[in-house]
Design a protein around this motif. Structure first.
Motif, PDB file in Angstrom:
ATOM      1  N   ALA A  89       0.836  -1.198   0.000  1.00  0.00           N
ATOM      2  CA  ALA A  89       0.000   0.000   0.000  1.00  0.00           C
ATOM      3  C   ALA A  89       0.874   1.253   0.000  1.00  0.00           C
ATOM      4  N   THR A  90       0.404   2.278  -0.684  1.00  0.00           N
ATOM      5  CA  THR A  90       1.103   3.560  -0.654  1.00  0.00           C
ATOM      6  C   THR A  90       0.834   4.223   0.689  1.00  0.00           C
ATOM      7  N   LEU A  91       1.557   5.289   1.002  1.00  0.00           N
ATOM      8  CA  LEU A  91       1.331   5.997   2.264  1.00  0.00           C
ATOM      9  C   LEU A  91      -0.081   6.563   2.323  1.00  0.00           C
ATOM     10  N   ASP A  92      -0.589   7.071   1.201  1.00  0.00           N
ATOM     11  CA  ASP A  92      -1.961   7.601   1.178  1.00  0.00           C
ATOM     12  C   ASP A  92      -2.986   6.493   1.407  1.00  0.00           C
ATOM     13  N   GLU A  93      -2.774   5.334   0.775  1.00  0.00           N
ATOM     14  CA  GLU A  93      -3.691   4.206   0.975  1.00  0.00           C
ATOM     15  C   GLU A  93      -3.630   3.710   2.411  1.00  0.00           C
TER      16      GLU A  93
ATOM     17  N   VAL B  49      -5.630   6.066   4.692  1.00  0.00           N
ATOM     18  CA  VAL B  49      -7.076   5.827   4.567  1.00  0.00           C
ATOM     19  C   VAL B  49      -7.460   4.554   5.303  1.00  0.00           C
ATOM     20  N   LEU B  50      -6.675   3.511   5.116  1.00  0.00           N
ATOM     21  CA  LEU B  50      -6.958   2.232   5.765  1.00  0.00           C
ATOM     22  C   LEU B  50      -6.961   2.364   7.282  1.00  0.00           C
ATOM     23  N   VAL B  51      -5.960   3.053   7.818  1.00  0.00           N
ATOM     24  CA  VAL B  51      -5.848   3.206   9.272  1.00  0.00           C
ATOM     25  C   VAL B  51      -7.003   4.050   9.825  1.00  0.00           C
ATOM     26  N   THR B  52      -7.351   5.122   9.143  1.00  0.00           N
ATOM     27  CA  THR B  52      -8.439   5.982   9.657  1.00  0.00           C
ATOM     28  C   THR B  52      -9.800   5.293   9.585  1.00  0.00           C
TER      29      THR B  52
ATOM     30  N   TYR C 122      -7.931  -1.651  16.284  1.00  0.00           N
ATOM     31  CA  TYR C 122      -7.106  -2.343  15.294  1.00  0.00           C
ATOM     32  C   TYR C 122      -6.080  -1.440  14.601  1.00  0.00           C
ATOM     33  N   ARG C 123      -6.095  -0.156  14.878  1.00  0.00           N
ATOM     34  CA  ARG C 123      -5.207   0.772  14.171  1.00  0.00           C
ATOM     35  C   ARG C 123      -3.739   0.480  14.412  1.00  0.00           C
ATOM     36  N   ALA C 124      -3.356   0.238  15.640  1.00  0.00           N
ATOM     37  CA  ALA C 124      -1.943  -0.065  15.941  1.00  0.00           C
ATOM     38  C   ALA C 124      -1.518  -1.359  15.254  1.00  0.00           C
ATOM     39  N   LEU C 125      -2.414  -2.332  15.211  1.00  0.00           N
ATOM     40  CA  LEU C 125      -2.121  -3.602  14.561  1.00  0.00           C
ATOM     41  C   LEU C 125      -1.848  -3.405  13.071  1.00  0.00           C
TER      42      LEU C 125
END
Length: 92
Positions: free
Chosen positions: A32-36, A39-42, A48-51
């Protein structure tokens, strides 16, 4: 075994398996790119964000991430260790 053959300790490598040294990927994996990733983390639930971040930055597979425990992990310098393994962050 290859060294033993080269040093003439044995005549042939008994561990040789035809085709064992070659493999082909079924498909190319694109990280994944940094932008992707942002989006995924947000969009992930907070728990689950830290994971997701640890898995993406350290290249961990699901089983490795599932084995991580808060009580068994430590952080020293640029390496994070756990009971299952470690990953280097690249910063020293």
């Amino acid at each position: 075994m290859a060294t033993a053959v080269a040093d003439e300790i044995i005549q042939a490598n008994p561990c040789r398996v035809r085709g064992a040294g070659t493999n082909r990927r079924a498909r190319r994996v694109e990280p994944a790119t940094l932008d992707e990733l942002e989006v995924l983390v947000t969009e992930m639930p907070a728990k689950y964000r830290a994971l997701v971040l640890i898995g993406s930055w350290c290249g961990l597979r699901f089983g490795e991430m599932a084995e991580l425990r808060r009580g068994t992990s430590t952080s020293r310098r640029s390496n994070s260790t756990s009971g299952a393994g470690w990953c280097a962050s690249g910063e020293r």
